[in-house]
Design a protein around this motif. Sequence first.
Motif: not given
Lengths: 218, 218
Positions: A106-122
């Motif tokens: 899976v590649m998660v495209d971070l385009l326009n992903t809200p910064v606070p949401h990055l935490e859960s994506i890591y």
Amino acid sequence: MMIQLAFDRMTIDEAIQLGQRVREYVDWMEVGTSLIKEFGMESIKALREAFPDKTIVADMKTFDNARYEFDLCYASGADVATVMGAAPTVTIDVCMEVAAQRGKRVMVDLLNTPVPHLESIYRYKEAILCAHVSKDQQEIAGERQSLEWLTQIQRIGTDGPRLALAGGITADDLFALSRVKPYVVIIGSAITNAEDPVAQARKIRETADALKGEMLCE
Amino acid sequence: MMIQLAFDRMTIDEAIQLGQRVREYVDWMEVGTSLIKEFGMESIKALREAFPDKTIVADMKTFDNARYEFDLCYASGADVATVMGAAPTVTIDVCMEVAAQRGKRVMVDLLNTPVPHLESIYRYKEAILCAHVSKDQQEIAGERQSLEWLTQIQRIGTDGPRLALAGGITADDLFALSRVKPYVVIIGSAITNAEDPVAQARKIRETADALKGEMLCE
């Protein structure tokens, strides 16, 4: 760093013809979102068949209906499929699950992903996270990869998800971008719109190879 | 309120056959994202041809490459196309521009759109804003339309963008949902997965018509 060549805004035949000319210089081949929406799964099947030795990336940009869409593109021959980081967490979870079941990625495209949401994506350690400046951001708003943004996501360590970079990247950008140790660099128009796509692809390959010694994350 | 029937997770032929059975009960017909990604623009062309008198909605879920994608689906016969509210503003801007140039319409899908971003979306007065609980949110996380969320977007007045509602909606939900005065209610599996799709479509039509007197936003 690996080189992923993205095919967009062209027919399936044009993609295959171009791919054949530059295949020795690129590692991964991406069936762009525009090919998928224009021609459907036929685009993935055709590229899979034309390039059996390449990693095929389906830029699905999934935002919902994760199991159906990921089953579909993996069954059509994709090795890697994209989901939007801005999508609901449950959708990304299902993409990870389907990929694991099928031995795909899976590649998660971070385009326009809200910064606070990055935490859960890591926490998706098996995923590749793609820092992406979109076509519209580049072509209309004149945006480029920002060091500030890349620094924010650079905290991805060697034990976490791997990093991909996308968005108007040329051979000249590779040295600066190598600072964030990308696993994959995605190249589109720098090759597909070049007057001499083969020369550009060779230049990008050689630049990437020359940088190899400086990379920690190969 | 208008009834939009969404076709997803089926072949083009199945969509056309089902559409023919229930055409008298629905106003708009949606070519779902799964049909577009599976079969490409052929799906939109086929539905356009089969239902020349219906408004055809292309659920493109555009997140980038707005001009290319919107030109493509409008040229294939769509009257309305969707863009994600979570996409970069420049992308939504271009969708609005292409629609205006072609005399077509835009539906902005608010799925997972950050609340602070809604403010900038309300300015698209010509758009239809879709409050959307996704398939994955319904089927895996068990979520439904929340009154809290609908109240947040209910501030859409008669002078602003119109409102669409989507996400597992059944005939039984229509009375409660009519409180937020939707312009369009999007129905998928309540009809497409029903044992008797015609009976369900009729029931939904009759319920919507009965509520007409109570609506301010027709």
